[in-house]
Enzyme design. Structure first.
Site, PDB file in Angstrom:
ATOM      1  N   TYR A  18       5.746  10.673  -3.948  1.00 16.18           N
ATOM      2  CA  TYR A  18       6.867  10.694  -4.895  1.00 16.18           C
ATOM      3  C   TYR A  18       6.736   9.748  -6.081  1.00 16.18           C
ATOM      4  CZ  TYR A  18       8.652  12.944  -0.779  1.00 16.18           C
ATOM      5  OH  TYR A  18       8.787  13.786   0.281  1.00 16.18           O
ATOM      6  N   ASP A  20       4.638   9.657  -8.708  1.00 20.77           N
ATOM      7  CA  ASP A  20       4.416  10.249 -10.031  1.00 20.77           C
ATOM      8  C   ASP A  20       5.744  10.709 -10.628  1.00 20.77           C
ATOM      9  OD1 ASP A  20       1.361  10.451  -9.539  1.00 20.77           O
ATOM     10  OD2 ASP A  20       2.233  11.568  -7.869  1.00 20.77           O
ATOM     11  N   TYR A 196       3.158   3.891   4.275  1.00 21.80           N
ATOM     12  CA  TYR A 196       2.271   4.951   4.752  1.00 21.80           C
ATOM     13  C   TYR A 196       2.006   4.684   6.232  1.00 21.80           C
ATOM     14  CZ  TYR A 196       1.602   5.037  -0.315  1.00 21.80           C
ATOM     15  OH  TYR A 196       1.824   5.057  -1.664  1.00 21.80           O
ATOM     16  N   GLN A 258      17.449   8.356  -5.817  1.00 25.38           N
ATOM     17  CA  GLN A 258      16.755   7.156  -6.293  1.00 25.38           C
ATOM     18  C   GLN A 258      17.702   5.956  -6.461  1.00 25.38           C
ATOM     19  OE1 GLN A 258      14.633   7.825  -9.966  1.00 25.38           O
ATOM     20  NE2 GLN A 258      12.675   7.395  -9.012  1.00 25.38           N
ATOM     21  N   ARG A 274       6.047   0.712  -0.757  1.00 23.97           N
ATOM     22  CA  ARG A 274       4.687   1.248  -0.894  1.00 23.97           C
ATOM     23  C   ARG A 274       4.489   1.779  -2.313  1.00 23.97           C
ATOM     24  NH1 ARG A 274       5.490   7.142   2.177  1.00 23.97           N
ATOM     25  NH2 ARG A 274       5.719   8.277   0.204  1.00 23.97           N
ATOM     26  N   GLY A 275       3.284   2.272  -2.586  1.00 29.61           N
ATOM     27  CA  GLY A 275       3.039   3.005  -3.841  1.00 29.61           C
ATOM     28  C   GLY A 275       3.259   2.152  -5.069  1.00 29.61           C
ATOM     29  N   GLU A 276       4.006   2.686  -6.007  1.00 29.81           N
ATOM     30  CA  GLU A 276       4.161   2.016  -7.290  1.00 29.81           C
ATOM     31  C   GLU A 276       5.631   1.788  -7.636  1.00 29.81           C
ATOM     32  OE1 GLU A 276       2.652   2.892 -11.787  1.00 29.81           O
ATOM     33  OE2 GLU A 276       1.268   3.002 -10.138  1.00 29.81           O
ATOM     34  N   ASP A 277       6.441   2.814  -7.497  1.00 33.35           N
ATOM     35  CA  ASP A 277       7.818   2.685  -7.969  1.00 33.35           C
ATOM     36  C   ASP A 277       8.689   1.891  -6.999  1.00 33.35           C
ATOM     37  OD1 ASP A 277       9.736   3.291 -10.039  1.00 33.35           O
ATOM     38  OD2 ASP A 277      10.734   4.540  -8.555  1.00 33.35           O
ATOM     39  N   SER A 278       8.596   2.175  -5.701  1.00 35.44           N
ATOM     40  CA  SER A 278       9.411   1.410  -4.743  1.00 35.44           C
ATOM     41  C   SER A 278       8.978  -0.061  -4.755  1.00 35.44           C
ATOM     42  CB  SER A 278       9.323   1.998  -3.334  1.00 35.44           C
ATOM     43  OG  SER A 278       7.994   2.067  -2.898  1.00 35.44           O
TER      44      SER A 278
HETATM   45  O1  TRH Z   1       5.713   7.983  -2.694  1.00 32.81           O
HETATM   46  P1  TRH Z   1       4.720   6.953  -3.095  1.00 32.81           P
HETATM   47  O2  TRH Z   1       3.692   6.612  -2.136  1.00 32.81           O
HETATM   48  O3  TRH Z   1       4.123   7.421  -4.426  1.00 32.81           O
HETATM   49  C1  TRH Z   1       2.937   7.260  -5.140  1.00 32.81           C
HETATM   50  C2  TRH Z   1       2.052   8.426  -5.020  1.00 32.81           C
HETATM   51  O4  TRH Z   1       1.334   8.367  -3.821  1.00 32.81           O
HETATM   52  C3  TRH Z   1       1.147   8.438  -6.198  1.00 32.81           C
HETATM   53  O5  TRH Z   1       0.215   9.475  -6.138  1.00 32.81           O
HETATM   54  C4  TRH Z   1       0.475   7.105  -6.345  1.00 32.81           C
HETATM   55  O6  TRH Z   1      -0.276   7.107  -7.482  1.00 32.81           O
HETATM   56  C5  TRH Z   1       1.513   6.063  -6.471  1.00 32.81           C
HETATM   57  O7  TRH Z   1       2.331   6.079  -5.317  1.00 32.81           O
HETATM   58  C6  TRH Z   1       0.940   4.698  -6.655  1.00 32.81           C
HETATM   59  O8  TRH Z   1       5.477   5.573  -3.471  1.00 32.81           O
HETATM   60  P2  TRH Z   1       6.427   5.186  -4.684  1.00 32.81           P
HETATM   61  O9  TRH Z   1       5.671   5.055  -5.936  1.00 32.81           O
HETATM   62  O10 TRH Z   1       7.159   4.035  -4.231  1.00 32.81           O
HETATM   63  O11 TRH Z   1       7.429   6.397  -4.862  1.00 32.81           O
HETATM   64  C7  TRH Z   1       8.520   6.651  -4.035  1.00 32.81           C
HETATM   65  C8  TRH Z   1       9.674   7.139  -4.865  1.00 32.81           C
HETATM   66  O12 TRH Z   1      10.682   7.674  -4.010  1.00 32.81           O
HETATM   67  C9  TRH Z   1      10.345   6.019  -5.646  1.00 32.81           C
HETATM   68  O13 TRH Z   1      10.746   6.515  -6.924  1.00 32.81           O
HETATM   69  C10 TRH Z   1      11.583   5.692  -4.830  1.00 32.81           C
HETATM   70  C11 TRH Z   1      11.909   7.044  -4.285  1.00 32.81           C
HETATM   71  N1  TRH Z   1      12.715   7.085  -3.062  1.00 32.81           N
HETATM   72  C12 TRH Z   1      13.963   7.679  -3.121  1.00 32.81           C
HETATM   73  O14 TRH Z   1      14.397   8.127  -4.198  1.00 32.81           O
HETATM   74  N2  TRH Z   1      14.687   7.759  -1.974  1.00 32.81           N
HETATM   75  C13 TRH Z   1      14.250   7.283  -0.776  1.00 32.81           C
HETATM   76  O15 TRH Z   1      14.966   7.391   0.244  1.00 32.81           O
HETATM   77  C14 TRH Z   1      12.974   6.642  -0.748  1.00 32.81           C
HETATM   78  C15 TRH Z   1      12.455   6.078   0.543  1.00 32.81           C
HETATM   79  C16 TRH Z   1      12.237   6.578  -1.898  1.00 32.81           C
END
Ligand code: TRH
Length: 380
Positions: A18, A20, A196, A258, A274-278
């Site tokens: 999520y 991206d 993850y 979000q 994890r990832g970038e946004d969270s």
């Molecule tokens: O989901 P992620 O692991 O996302 C990414 C992708 O793997 C991508 O390809 C990679 O390049 C990048 O990481 C570094 O983790 P992230 O980035 O934290 O994204 C999760 C999103 O989901 C973030 O915007 C928060 C949102 N979210 C919700 O809206 N509700 C929820 O209940 C949760 C748990 C998350």
């Protein structure tokens, strides 16, 4: 100021998970609501988008959400006029017909690659540099980052004030949690767990269960659930499932919107993300945290992890910094973290203060949407 109604096209391919769409949706909304831009967001996978924004109608090729024109990026691209500013998120490849439309404009657009987030030093030197050219159209690197000289981090206007107000209002927090079916026992520490798959989880849950302080662990639906179920000795975990093992209560949450996820992070004493946004959102929560970095080929993610740790722990005493380094490195390597967790707990007040100070320090930088608009302003 750039003229109002400057048109922006943001392109997002959902590679996995999520992040991206999480980043591009956040940016698109902010460009509209805070910078008065006209934004089209092209997304190839509306199902992933729907998880973060349940109003999305996945059957529509075109729809408006919160002032953003959301377009399904079709397999067969139809001709459209290119915007004034074009953002390819995470190095995604634009449709060739669209590239020709950019080149056909009388004044070429500003074309940027919005890159991955990294704390590594080289980012400062590369941010804003020209990249490739397509016909008359020059592409630029735009790097988010933690250091002056980078593009900064996504941060909505007033976010920290809203967060502080919420964190100072126990009743607002209680009501929010209750709305999600979460009613922690008095005195329990709240931990959110978004990660993850991780073989190191069991050792952490062991120590949380054996602890004298009760813990309420909130696990949003996702990839770590299998490891949680294995530790609990249950076959599967449905949304809402709650299991108690000694001092540890484990509760599975639905994937929330979000903005609700932000509030969840604000309620918790500790957030595993994890990832970038969270990862960024947990920093804005101003509470101690743990990052499960996205794994990359040839372990290049470990350089990113160390670069961030070097910045994030710079204020800590050597013992607390060592505890954080140990905890984060072990977690991202899938090694047991039970002992590291106990070590980190010894430095809790210091880690709390560090999380607050780090958040404030990062908020001194211009936010990423403002930095993008400034970049455009300088470019014209
Ligand atoms: O989901 P992620 O692991 O996302 C990414 C992708 O793997 C991508 O390809 C990679 O390049 C990048 O990481 C570094 O983790 P992230 O980035 O934290 O994204 C999760 C999103 O989901 C973030 O915007 C928060 C949102 N979210 C919700 O809206 N509700 C929820 O209940 C949760 C748990 C998350």
């Amino acid at each position: 100021m750039p003229p109002l109604n400057t048109r922006w096209d943001i392109f997002c391919t959902v590679v996995d998970n999520y992040g991206d769409i999480g980043v591009t949706w956040r940016l698109a909304r902010q460009l509209v609501s805070e910078q008065a831009m006209t934004v089209r967001l092209w997304v190839d996978d509306l199902r992933a988008f729907e998880r973060l924004c349940p109003e999305i109608d996945i059957s529509l090729d075109q729809q408006w959400q919160q002032g953003v024109e959301v377009r399904h990026w079709p397999a067969e691209w139809q001709e459209v006029e290119a915007a004034d500013v074009v953002i390819a998120a995470f190095a995604c490849q634009l449709p060739s017909v669209y590239m020709d439309a950019m080149a056909a404009r009388e004044k070429p657009p500003l074309w940027m690659n919005l890159d991955y987030l990294s704390a590594e030093d080289w980012v400062v030197g590369c941010h804003g540099l020209p990249s490739v050219k397509y016909k008359s159209v020059q592409k630029y690197f735009f790097f988010p980052g933690f250091q002056p000289g980078t593009g900064g981090l996504l941060r909505e206007s007033g976010l920290l004030e809203r967060r502080q107000q919420f964190q100072q209002d126990p009743e607002a927090q209680r009501q929010f949690l209750h709305g999600l079916g979460i009613d922690p026992a008095p005195g329990a520490q709240l931990i959110s767990l978004f990660a993850y798959e991780n073989a190191g989880l069991a050792s952490w849950l062991d120590v949380l269960a054996a602890d004298s302080t009760p813990t309420h662990l909130l696990v949003p639906e996702g990839r770590i659930l299998g490891d949680v179920a294995r530790w609990l000795g249950v076959e599967s975990l449905a949304i809402g499932a709650t299991h108690v093992r000694q001092a540890l209560t484990v509760q599975v949450l639905p994937f929330v919107r979000q903005d609700q996820y932000d509030q969840l992070l604000w309620c918790c004493d500790f957030n595993a993300v994890r990832g970038e946004d969270s990862f960024v959102r947990a920093q804005w929560a101003g509470r101690p945290m743990l990052w499960h970095i996205y794994q990359q080929d040839e372990d290049i993610h470990l350089d990113k992890l160390d670069a961030f740790l070097a910045l994030y722990t710079k204020r800590l005493s050597p013992a607390a910094a060592e505890a954080m380094n140990g905890l984060w490195r072990a977690w991202s390597a899938g090694r047991p973290i039970g002992d590291h967790w106990l070590e980190a707990r010894k430095h809790w007040p210091e880690l709390q203060e560090n999380a607050r100070a780090w958040c404030l320090e990062q908020a001194l930088q211009a936010d990423l949407a403002t930095a993008l608009v400034q970049f455009y302003r300088n470019w014209i």
